[in-house]
Design a protein around this motif. Structure first.
Motif, PDB file in Angstrom:
ATOM      1  N   SER A   3       0.742  -1.308   0.093  1.00 29.93           N
ATOM      2  CA  SER A   3      -0.180  -0.010  -0.130  1.00 29.93           C
ATOM      3  C   SER A   3       0.904   1.150   0.088  1.00 29.93           C
ATOM      4  O   SER A   3       2.054   1.270   0.385  1.00 29.93           O
ATOM      5  CB  SER A   3      -1.054  -0.074   1.236  1.00 29.93           C
ATOM      6  N   VAL A 572     -12.748   1.700  -8.087  1.00 30.02           N
ATOM      7  CA  VAL A 572     -12.799   1.728  -6.706  1.00 30.02           C
ATOM      8  C   VAL A 572     -14.341   1.317  -6.299  1.00 30.02           C
ATOM      9  O   VAL A 572     -14.517   0.360  -5.318  1.00 30.02           O
ATOM     10  CB  VAL A 572     -12.211   2.856  -5.946  1.00 30.02           C
ATOM     11  N   LYS A 576     -15.431  -2.167  -4.339  1.00 27.14           N
ATOM     12  CA  LYS A 576     -15.895  -2.079  -3.073  1.00 27.14           C
ATOM     13  C   LYS A 576     -16.796  -3.128  -2.912  1.00 27.14           C
ATOM     14  O   LYS A 576     -16.967  -3.592  -1.628  1.00 27.14           O
ATOM     15  CB  LYS A 576     -16.372  -0.525  -2.725  1.00 27.14           C
ATOM     16  N   ALA A 579     -15.185  -6.186  -2.384  1.00 21.86           N
ATOM     17  CA  ALA A 579     -14.677  -6.053  -0.913  1.00 21.86           C
ATOM     18  C   ALA A 579     -15.752  -6.271   0.204  1.00 21.86           C
ATOM     19  O   ALA A 579     -15.365  -7.130   1.171  1.00 21.86           O
ATOM     20  CB  ALA A 579     -13.959  -4.756  -0.566  1.00 21.86           C
ATOM     21  N   GLU A 591     -14.674   0.938   3.565  1.00 21.27           N
ATOM     22  CA  GLU A 591     -13.956   2.092   3.431  1.00 21.27           C
ATOM     23  C   GLU A 591     -12.752   1.791   2.869  1.00 21.27           C
ATOM     24  O   GLU A 591     -12.185   0.785   2.980  1.00 21.27           O
ATOM     25  CB  GLU A 591     -13.690   2.539   4.874  1.00 21.27           C
ATOM     26  N   PHE A 592     -12.280   2.826   1.966  1.00 22.56           N
ATOM     27  CA  PHE A 592     -11.320   2.760   1.048  1.00 22.56           C
ATOM     28  C   PHE A 592     -10.330   3.754   1.413  1.00 22.56           C
ATOM     29  O   PHE A 592     -10.414   4.687   1.324  1.00 22.56           O
ATOM     30  CB  PHE A 592     -11.509   2.527  -0.661  1.00 22.56           C
ATOM     31  N   ASP A 593      -9.042   3.234   1.879  1.00 21.01           N
ATOM     32  CA  ASP A 593      -7.960   4.135   2.088  1.00 21.01           C
ATOM     33  C   ASP A 593      -6.645   3.504   1.951  1.00 21.01           C
ATOM     34  O   ASP A 593      -6.297   2.533   2.164  1.00 21.01           O
ATOM     35  CB  ASP A 593      -7.957   4.414   3.714  1.00 21.01           C
ATOM     36  N   ARG A 596      -6.529   0.030   0.586  1.00 29.43           N
ATOM     37  CA  ARG A 596      -7.177  -1.032   1.132  1.00 29.43           C
ATOM     38  C   ARG A 596      -8.571  -0.999   1.624  1.00 29.43           C
ATOM     39  O   ARG A 596      -8.813   0.206   1.655  1.00 29.43           O
ATOM     40  CB  ARG A 596      -6.375  -1.353   2.576  1.00 29.43           C
ATOM     41  N   PHE A 597      -9.284  -1.980   1.426  1.00 27.32           N
ATOM     42  CA  PHE A 597     -10.848  -1.821   1.743  1.00 27.32           C
ATOM     43  C   PHE A 597     -10.739  -2.267   3.440  1.00 27.32           C
ATOM     44  O   PHE A 597     -10.105  -3.210   3.684  1.00 27.32           O
ATOM     45  CB  PHE A 597     -11.870  -2.703   1.104  1.00 27.32           C
ATOM     46  N   SER A 598     -11.613  -1.731   4.146  1.00 21.64           N
ATOM     47  CA  SER A 598     -11.565  -2.156   5.621  1.00 21.64           C
ATOM     48  C   SER A 598     -13.170  -1.589   6.104  1.00 21.64           C
ATOM     49  O   SER A 598     -13.929  -0.753   5.423  1.00 21.64           O
ATOM     50  CB  SER A 598     -10.653  -1.736   6.481  1.00 21.64           C
ATOM     51  N   SER A 616      -6.924  -5.401  -0.827  1.00 21.45           N
ATOM     52  CA  SER A 616      -6.509  -4.325  -1.910  1.00 21.45           C
ATOM     53  C   SER A 616      -7.167  -4.314  -3.194  1.00 21.45           C
ATOM     54  O   SER A 616      -7.817  -5.297  -3.797  1.00 21.45           O
ATOM     55  CB  SER A 616      -4.999  -4.292  -1.890  1.00 21.45           C
ATOM     56  N   CYS A 617      -7.124  -3.340  -4.005  1.00 18.77           N
ATOM     57  CA  CYS A 617      -7.548  -3.405  -5.284  1.00 18.77           C
ATOM     58  C   CYS A 617      -7.044  -4.627  -6.125  1.00 18.77           C
ATOM     59  O   CYS A 617      -7.643  -5.164  -6.943  1.00 18.77           O
ATOM     60  CB  CYS A 617      -7.056  -2.068  -6.284  1.00 18.77           C
TER      61      CYS A 617
END
Lengths: 677, 167
Positions: A3, A572, A576, A579, A591-593, A596-598, A616-617
């Motif tokens: 990342s 994204v 998502k 994800a 959430e994407f940051d 990484r998605f979490s 991740s993507c």
């Protein structure tokens, strides 16, 4: 664990493009060799104005290796007019053939074309072509071209004056009436009027790589390689000009060695190469010599600027009038009539000018056509306004920087709509000037200048000051619509997540030295959280990049870069959904940051099996490829067009757009070019 | 006429016309398209190659004049995937944009450093005066050449470096 912690955009990356350019593994158009390829050499008129009375091509045809010789008359039925994409305020442009049939209108115009097995044989045979000319008196001077009884460049026009473009701030609502204000100033002892004539010289763009075209007609789809800034525009224009279906045409701009506006064109040589290759049914190549380039690739500038400025004795500017006579040359290229008019909107530059009038008279002459060159119309305006402000300072006995400061838009006055109707969103000329003065030790330099003057030092010191305001990054705007632009100004980007997690980015913008591969990789890396190295940027081929409006006018990053951001956002958004599935969560909770998605806010007690390893993507791209878990289509590929909405386009017959309607053309205001000698 | 030349370490024997320019021979017969033509008139220097170790503008040399010569082009500089220090410096210092002048610039810079291993800024500008670049404004090219000079010197004469030298 890849990342991206530190943002890529803003990092001083070395360029991806360099690897091939510093080792000679390059793809210049002239490098291309195709089986059975023939070489083209052009025969060009040595006269600026002449009638063609005869052509003798038999000797050339009989030379070894020569497969064909064509004159304009031979291909006249197939050739059609070259397009002008921006005629400003008239509908019928003077006709431009691909090559001359019975009249030549500038020295360098093509009169015959020779095709042979090698470039050398083609050149030898071109020298053997004899054309009979009846020389005519050429139209060379801009002012006498407008006088009664002048010879005519295009007899059917009845005049050498093509168009007259006025912009009156009073009529547009962006300022007062300059004619009235200047007349009042002339009658007012408390005001001063300064008039100057500036001559913008004609120049040659002189890109390092000579133009080159290769055409392959040997499949269902005709392929054209060209050293061009504008493969997409070329494709569209050629399909219209030649009556070819766009789907039957592929245009490739491989490595392109500079353009500077000079390769923003649809050239006779490109169209002619297609005509010849179709006739012969064989691939052809044309590469120009530098001498050919100097006379036949379009030129830049060439204006007479009559500038009048009025001011109070205390230095406050009260009016500006800019009257241009602009040399179009013998024919119109893609943007010829639009170039000088671009200056209209930024003549007022950084200054508060209460009354403003701009006029431009476009004149045809027997010279190489002019068209876009670095800044196209805007540097000419900058030169004129800065010179006239200096002249005003001399007349008033004022320090030129102080006079500028007295008249410029203050930091507290932004946003500000200038007298040309452009709205500047922000600016801080005070701070930039202070910084520049500090860097150059301006006060010290002025002191040194005084000292040398007083000491009559044989080496005197001159200090030149210039500011500039540039309107660039052409995007869809009311200004483009109001001026009758033939292209929308949008840009295209496409993002494809590959099975291995690598990324392909496609842009419709087409570089020729700008470094798109590096910059677009940086943007995509930040947006997708993918390493810079894992991104491949594709460009300059209408097959891989079907949509685009190419590279000119500093538009690539401001418009194309944002299209890429939009496309990444769509990727994204789709990722998502995947994800959410992998995290066994609702999309709303993901959430994407930083790639990484979490869980946005993991619910206490939630037992997501993936929550400890946020996807991740790249992971998602691989998952989607495997497609073991969802009926979703097995690809993540998204396209975006960057445009600005709403776009209101007034009809072309009303060329006077009003006030702040221009805001969506980007305006860059940059202070301070200083020269000291 | 028949000529035999070595180009980037490979020997070639070819028939050429007496009027054939070296640059056309290299590009069209040997296939060394890394060397490019910018002006045909020896003004721009884009076609610069090394002929027996010295830089020449290959548009101003006849192929027959190169008979029996050893020629190095931009394509023959990197050894085993290792860039020449001047190539590396052009990359590091952003000394190129469109890259069309770059082969000539690099070949001429190497020649310059052979003659003057520690050139001043003025000497670099003078040494490259026969090579035109339209994009960069030369500033970064000069930086690249001076940086490469330091690296070449350091690589060639490590024993002569005084202890603790920073260069």
């Amino acid at each position: 664990m890849t990342s991206v912690a530190e943002p890529e955009v803003g990092k001083a990356r070395t360029r991806k493009e360099d690897a091939r350019l510093i080792t000679g593994r390059t793809r210049w158009t002239d490098n291309l060799v195709l089986a059975g390829m023939q070489h083209i050499s052009m025969v060009r008129s040595p006269y600026a104005s002449a009638r063609i009375t005869g052509a003798h091509v038999e000797a050339a045809r009989a030379m070894p290796g020569v497969s064909a010789v064509y004159t304009g008359a031979d291909l006249d039925a197939e050739q059609s007019g070259l397009p002008c994409g921006w005629p400003i305020n008239a509908d019928d442009t003077p006709p431009r053939h691909v090559f001359a049939v019975d009249t030549v209108r500038f020295a360098g115009e093509i009169v015959a074309v020779v095709v042979a097995r090698t470039a050398v044989a083609a050149r030898d045979a071109a020298d053997a072509v004899e054309i009979d000319y009846e020389p005519l008196t050429p139209v060379l001077d801009l002012e006498s071209a407008l006088s009664e009884g002048s010879p005519l460049v295009h007899a059917e026009m009845g005049s050498n004056k093509w168009a007259f473009f006025p912009f009156d701030a009073a009529a547009a609502g962006s300022g007062g009436d300059a004619t009235v204000a200047i007349a009042a100033a002339e009658a007012d002892p408390d005001q001063i009027v300064v008039k100057r004539r500036f001559r913008q010289q004609r120049l040659i763009p002189a890109f390092m790589e000579p133009r080159s075209v290769v055409v392959d007609p040997t499949s269902e789809q005709l392929t054209v390689w060209s050293s061009t800034q504008v493969p997409h525009i070329l494709k569209t224009m050629m399909s219209v000009t030649l009556g070819l279906s766009e789907s039957k045409l592929r245009v490739i701009a491989p490595d392109v060695g500079g353009g500077f506006g000079g390769k923003l064109q649809v050239t006779p040589e490109e169209v002619l190469s297609v005509l010849v290759s179709r006739r012969l049914g064989r691939p052809v190549k044309w590469t120009e010599t530098r001498s050919e380039s100097l006379v036949s690739a379009h030129h830049g500038r060439d204006q007479i600027q009559d500038i009048t400025i009025a001011a109070k004795r205390d230095g406050t500017i009260t009016a500006l009038r800019a009257e241009l006579i602009a040399d179009m040359g013998a024919y119109f290229g893609l943007f010829t009539p639009a170039v000088p008019v671009f200056g209209c909107f930024i003549f007022p530059a950084i200054y508060k000018i209460p009354a403003y009038l701009f006029t431009c008279t476009d004149v045809m002459t027997n010279k190489t056509p002019t068209d876009a060159y670095r800044g196209a119309g805007r540097p000419e305006a900058t030169f004129a306004i800065e010179r006239i402000v200096d002249e005003l300072a001399v007349e008033l006995g004022r320090e030129p920087l102080e006079l500028r400061e007295q008249n410029w838009i203050k930091n507290t006055e932004f946003p500000y709509t200038n007298a040309g109707g452009l709205t500047y969103d922000s600016g801080n000329y005070e701070a930039a000037t202070e910084k520049a003065k500090e860097i150059f030790d301006y006060d010290g330099l002025r002191a040194e200048q005084r000292r040398r003057r007083e000491a009559k030092d044989p080496v005197q010191l001159g200090i030149g000051i210039s500011t500039f305001t540039e309107m660039c990054g052409l995007a869809p705007s009311r200004l483009l619509g109001a001026l009758g632009a033939g292209a929308g100004g949008w840009e295209h980007a496409s993002v494809r997540m590959l099975a291995t997690g690598k990324v392909e980015v496609v842009t419709g913008s087409s570089p020729h030295g700008q470094g798109h591969e590096t910059a677009w990789s940086q943007i995509a890396a930040d947006q997708l959280g993918v390493p810079f190295e894992d991104i491949e940027v594709l460009h300059g081929d209408t097959q891989s990049s079907p949509k685009g409006l190419d590279t000119y006018g500093s538009r690539s990053l401001p418009v194309g870069g944002i299209a890429l951001v939009k496309a990444c956002e769509k990727v994204v958004a789709k990722a998502k959904r995947v994800a959410a599935h992998l995290l066994e969560a609702s999309e709303d909770d993901v959430e994407f940051d930083a790639g990484r998605f979490s869980f946005a806010a993991p619910t206490p007690g939630c037992r997501s099996r993936k929550s400890r390893s946020p996807p991740s993507c790249r992971t998602i791209s691989r998952r989607v490829w495997n497609r073991r878990w969802t009926p979703m289509p097995p690809s993540i590929r998204r396209t975006s067009l960057f445009h600005m909405a709403p776009i209101s386009v007034p009809p072309r017959s009303t060329p006077k757009p009003a006030g702040s309607a221009f805001a969506s053309t980007f305006v860059w205001t940059t202070w301070a070019k200083w020269s000291i000698r | 006429m028949r000529i035999t030349v070595t180009v980037d370490g490979t020997s070639y024997t070819d028939d050429v016309e007496p009027r054939t320019l070296l640059v056309h021979y290299l590009r069209e017969q040997v296939g060394k398209t890394g060397t490019v033509i910018g002006c045909d008139t020896s003004n721009c220097g884009a076609c610069t190659v090394h002929l027996n170790g010295q830089s020449v503008k290959s548009c101003s040399v006849l192929a027959v004049q190169a008979d029996a010569a050893d020629i190095t082009t931009i394509e023959g500089l990197a050894k085993d995937g290792q860039l020449h220090p001047v190539q590396q410096a052009f990359h590091t210092h952003h000394a190129l944009q469109c890259g069309y002048c770059t082969p000539g610039m690099i070949m001429q810079s190497i020649d310059l450093l052979t003659e003057n291993p520690d050139p001043s800024e003025e000497a670099v500008r003078h040494g490259l005066e026969g090579n035109l670049c339209r994009c960069t404004g030369y500033q970064n090219i000069v930086r690249a050449v001076q940086d490469a000079a330091g690296k070449v010197r350091a690589a060639q004469t490590p024993a002569e470096q005084p202890a603790g030298s920073q260069s």
